[in-house]
Design an enzyme around this catalytic site. Structure first.
Site, PDB file in Angstrom:
ATOM      1  N   ASP A  73       1.108  -1.300   0.374  1.00  0.00           N
ATOM      2  CA  ASP A  73       0.095  -0.361  -0.075  1.00  0.00           C
ATOM      3  C   ASP A  73       0.781   0.945  -0.349  1.00  0.00           C
ATOM      4  O   ASP A  73       2.445   1.435   0.319  1.00  0.00           O
ATOM      5  CB  ASP A  73      -0.588   0.043   1.327  1.00  0.00           C
ATOM      6  CG  ASP A  73      -1.757   1.281   1.692  1.00  0.00           C
ATOM      7  OD1 ASP A  73      -2.402   1.192   0.146  1.00  0.00           O
ATOM      8  OD2 ASP A  73      -1.853   1.762   2.015  1.00  0.00           O
ATOM      9  N   ASP A 102      -1.344  -1.096   5.598  1.00  0.00           N
ATOM     10  CA  ASP A 102      -1.634  -0.446   7.593  1.00  0.00           C
ATOM     11  C   ASP A 102      -3.037  -0.024   8.348  1.00  0.00           C
ATOM     12  O   ASP A 102      -3.467   0.514   8.564  1.00  0.00           O
ATOM     13  CB  ASP A 102      -0.603   1.188   7.596  1.00  0.00           C
ATOM     14  CG  ASP A 102      -1.576   1.931   6.554  1.00  0.00           C
ATOM     15  OD1 ASP A 102      -1.914   2.644   7.883  1.00  0.00           O
ATOM     16  OD2 ASP A 102      -1.825   2.311   5.743  1.00  0.00           O
TER      17      ASP A 102
END
Length: 880
Positions: free
Chosen positions: A416, A787
């Site tokens: 990400d 996250d």
């Protein structure tokens, strides 16, 4: 007085009406309508209590009756355990066994007992946690009075009372709170990992009801059947007289308190139970993830199967030779008595003896040894102080102790961007208002003299722009005892925008019910928020319909991505300057957000509000109907400008990526950000080298034909560039990716395997998981790192999942195999711990197998030469 005087009559009439409504078969109605009806506060008179489960939650795998058979079934599902059981059974036949059966049954039972004990202990701990949750005391309304009961005794329709810091025992629809405007705050970290407090709102018909009437409230909630989507709750509330007429009030997730959340900063709140026990949203989404098999374990299973086949060949050869020798030579041995009539199974005796003799080719100790050392490897990771983040007091944790060696075999890392490569600390840097840009390389917009001058002169365009920043959001202002205002926001971008507006003297002071209070250049203004058009991943924008309390004018304020705002502008809008600013800001790696507005007419809003109410009260396909209605309102807007927010790179990210790329690992960046921002961050992170050392290829288009042509062009370029020492990467957005995977799978697969680096922008969480699955299908070992809650599916799909404990919460870290504090720790996790774990596991496996093979062949040779010597002694005696 009107409430109390008509309450009894209204209750009787409503109950009779409900009886008539529910005369048809309830199960048929449920299955057809795909929804349930919850009778509020009927207690023991609940009309259909049998269709709802109780509130007793259970996360255990076993019970007293099924533990032994179920655990044994799980253990014997592995080939090695089946093999060891077969050998142990053969040891029970005295005719073929050369050793005491206890020598095999003892270790086998010990291994199974240790595994079963570990499972039993883990399940017992789950049972204790369940028991603690089920037996905690809660307050519910029974016969008009608050009564203390066990949480497991809550039923659907009961009104549950909570005090500050209480844990929510089941899924509730909020009916009242201590706040006069109907607000309360909940902490949802247990279900989505996000540590920011969320705002929940009492439905409008229930705001202001006194406590004694909340004890007696009656009504019906029409809601969907239980599901695990924690972001949606499409339901309707109908309170029975005397509280309100029979009109439905639409309910959303903002009107709910979900199980395992905690009530914060609110003295008390109450709600009606709609989902209980394992039918809550958390209960529906629970479940143990599928076990992950490491490459080493897979190789050991294959080797075990190959050794078993080799063992059968050896046993077959030696068994036939043994039977042949027995037929020719056994009668000549005078001291061995042989039956003249051999039994029917005599032919199998010698092969089975050799099978037992060769059984140690597959060592029974290898499983226990590997489990022990893998647990030790995980502890080495936990104890490593070089992967401890002092700033956030976050250690590295190996939550999965069985896959440490896979870290040393990672070939693809899919990551990400926001919060993983960047800090996820948003800072307002620049803006462009009506074509005028504020902020530059020497300073941000907040210190720009031209913007300050415009504020002093109260430039109307700047005032409108800042008003949209302050009002069009879901931020909750918190007023401290000393008068200072702070903000709680679910989105870091929204918090940055509201703080920036406050620094520019447009301060969001409070939100009381449907009223937002704004301090505009020292003057207090109130805006009545009539409707909220929520942000969705499809619309990529949010809007609010407000009424100015002074002028009584209606306005629509909108914000969103440029590709979502530009198409809904007036046809004569000058967008060139703002579009150029968006492009410039994106190339600098800044996150952009466009703002627009328009004034509404009363009759236009009145007609639209009826359609909006109908769509918002729909239980079936509400999201699609809402999007259709919102599109009617979000049209012919006036463009105000664009903001640019900086999200800085984490420390050590470029060096980590460069080192891992030198180690031969390929990188894919999967982000929801726009194209230009993703490319700029990729260049900053050393994903892609700048020209001429690197080359970036673009796969783009909006139709099948355009995507096909773009893929063909990029593949041709790749074939030409394959002879040059150039680092080549490709970029694709979510729409083009969906078309490519659906209609041009082979071409996209060929491109992906040729490029070491890919940048996928504007992708959804499901597309992230789909890309991980695609790379796994090429037989590469994958690692996914993220996250946020939108990264969980990607993390769980990969061979190795790594979660970062960041500002977006702990959901990714909890769902991962390894959790770290910063992205830079990934270098040590892979290159040090992964390499050592793989080398040590490989050495131990080889040692165990080779040792067993060596001992086995020594025994076979000893048996063979012993037979020859025995035969030689016999012939010598005969000759004498």
């Amino acid at each position: 007085m009107s409430y109390r005087s008509t309450f009894a009559e209204g209750e009787r009439a409503a109950f009779q009406a409900l009886e008539m409504e529910k005369t048809e078969d309830w199960d048929d109605k449920r299955s057809r309508m795909r929804k349930r009806f919850v009778d509020i506060n009927y207690g023991d008179r609940n009309l259909y209590p049998d269709i709802y489960c109780d509130n007793k939650i259970s996360n255990t795998k076993y019970n007293v009756i099924n533990f032994l058979p179920k655990n044994l079934w799980e253990q014997f599902s592995r080939f090695m355990n089946k093999y060891f059981l077969l050998i142990a059974i053969l040891q029970l036949w005295p005719l073929i066994t050369p050793v005491n059966p206890a020598s095999t049954w003892g270790p086998l039972i010990l291994i199974f007992a240790v595994s079963a004990s570990k499972e039993a202990w883990d399940d017992y701990n789950r049972y204790k946690l369940d028991k603690q949750a089920n037996e905690r005391d809660v307050w519910v309304v029974k016969k008009g009075n608050k009564t203390r009961i066990k949480a497991q005794d809550i039923h659907v329709g009961d009104i549950v009372w909570l005090r500050e810091d209480d844990e929510v025992p089941c899924d509730l629809v909020l009916l009242g709170s201590s706040d006069s405007q109907g607000f309360c705050f909940v902490e949802t970290a247990a279900i989505d990992g996000e540590i920011d407090l969320k705002t929940r709102v009492v439905p409008p018909p229930c705001i202001g009801l006194p406590l004694d009437l909340l004890h007696k409230i009656k009504g019906v909630i029409e809601c969907p059947l239980p599901d695990k989507d924690i972001r949606r709750f499409d339901a309707n509330l109908r309170l029975l007289p005397p509280f309100i007429d029979t009109d439905y009030c639409p309910l959303t997730i903002d009107h709910t308190l979900l199980q395992s959340c905690y009530l914060r900063n609110t003295e008390w709140a109450c709600g009606v139970a709609v989902y209980t026990g394992n039918e809550t949203k958390l209960g529906m989404s629970k479940g143990l993830p599928a076990p992950k098999l490491t490459a080493v374990d897979g190789m050991i299973d294959k080797l075990t199967g190959a050794i078993f086949i080799f063992q059968l060949v050896v046993v077959l050869i030696l068994g036939i030779a043994g039977d042949a020798w027995k037929s020719a030579e056994a009668d000549k041995i005078w001291y061995v008595k042989h039956s003249k009539k051999a039994p029917w199974f005599d032919f199998f005796v010698i092969p089975l003896r050799f099978e037992l003799l060769c059984s140690i080719m597959i060592p029974i100790s290898i499983k226990v040894s590997l489990d022990f050392v893998k647990a030790l490897y995980a502890k080495f990771i936990d104890w490593d102080l070089q992967m401890y983040d002092e700033k956030t007091d976050t250690p590295t944790v190996a939550t999965n102790t069985a896959i440490s060696e896979d870290l040393g075999q990672v070939e693809y890392i899919l990551t990400d961007k926001t919060g993983t490569l960047t800090e996820n600390v948003m800072i307002f840097k620049r803006c462009c208002i009506k074509g005028v840009c504020y902020g530059n390389s020497t300073g941000d917009a907040l210190t720009d003299s031209a913007l300050k001058r415009g504020l002093t002169e109260k430039n109307p365009d700047i005032v409108k722009f800042l008003t949209v920043m302050a009002v069009c959001n879901t931020v909750v202002p918190i007023l401290s005892s000393n008068g200072a205002v702070s903000y709680k926001a679910q989105s870091q971008d929204e918090e940055a925008l509201v703080n920036a507006a406050a620094q520019l003297r447009v301060v969001l002071l409070s939100k009381r019910g449907a009223t937002s209070e704004v301090k505009l250049f020292g003057e207090i203004k109130e805006y009545e928020v009539l409707d909220l058009l929520e942000f969705t991943s499809d619309r990529k924008r949010m809007s609010v319909v407000i009424r100015d309390s002074d002028t009584r004018k209606l306005m629509l304020l909108s914000k969103g991505a440029d590709e979502a705002i530009f198409p809904v502008l007036c046809s004569d809008q000058p967008v060139r300057a703002v579009a150029d600013a968006v492009e410039t800001y994106s190339k600098l790696g800044l996150r952009t957000m466009c703002f627009a507005w328009r004034e509404l007419k009363e009759d236009e809003y009145t007609k639209w509000s009826f359609k909006f109410k109908d769509a918002s009260s729909s239980v079936i396909e509400r999201e699609w109907k809402m999007a259709e209605v919102c599109q009617l309102m979000e049209a012919n807007l006036e463009l105000l400008g664009v903001t640019a927010i900086e999200d800085k790179l984490q420390e050590g990210v470029p060096d980590t990526i460069e080192t891992l790329r030198k180690a031969g690992i390929n990188f894919w960046m999967l982000t929801g950000d726009k194209h230009a921002t993703a490319v700029q961050i990729a260049l900053s992170c050393n994903f892609v080298l700048p020209e001429p050392a690197g080359q970036l290829l673009h796969v783009q288009g909006s139709t099948q034909q355009e995507i096909a042509v773009s893929l063909e062009r990029v593949l041709c370029t790749m074939q030409i560039s394959s002879t040059e020492p150039k680092d080549v990467a490709f970029v694709i957005d979510g729409w083009a990716l969906e078309i490519a995977l659906k209609h041009h799978y082979e071409a996209f697969t060929e491109l992906a395997t040729l490029c070491r680096t890919a940048i996928c922008c504007r992708v959804t969480p499901s597309q992230k998981a789909q890309l991980v699955e695609l790379v796994k299908s090429w037989e590469f070992r994958t690692l996914a790192i993220g996250d946020g809650g939108n990264d969980v599916r990607m993390i769980q799909e990969a061979h190795v999942g790594v979660g970062i404990s960041g500002r977006e919460g702990l959901q990714a870290a909890r769902a991962s195999d390894f959790s770290i504090g910063k992205f830079r720790f990934l270098k040590r996790l892979i290159l040090v711990h992964g390499r050592y774990s793989y080398n040590r596991t490989a050495f131990l496996s080889q040692y165990s197998i080779y040792k067993s093979l060596l001992i086995c062949f020594i025994q076979i040779l000893s048996y063979h030469f012993g037979s020859l010597l025995q035969c030689g002694d016999t012939h010598h005696g005969c000759q004498g």
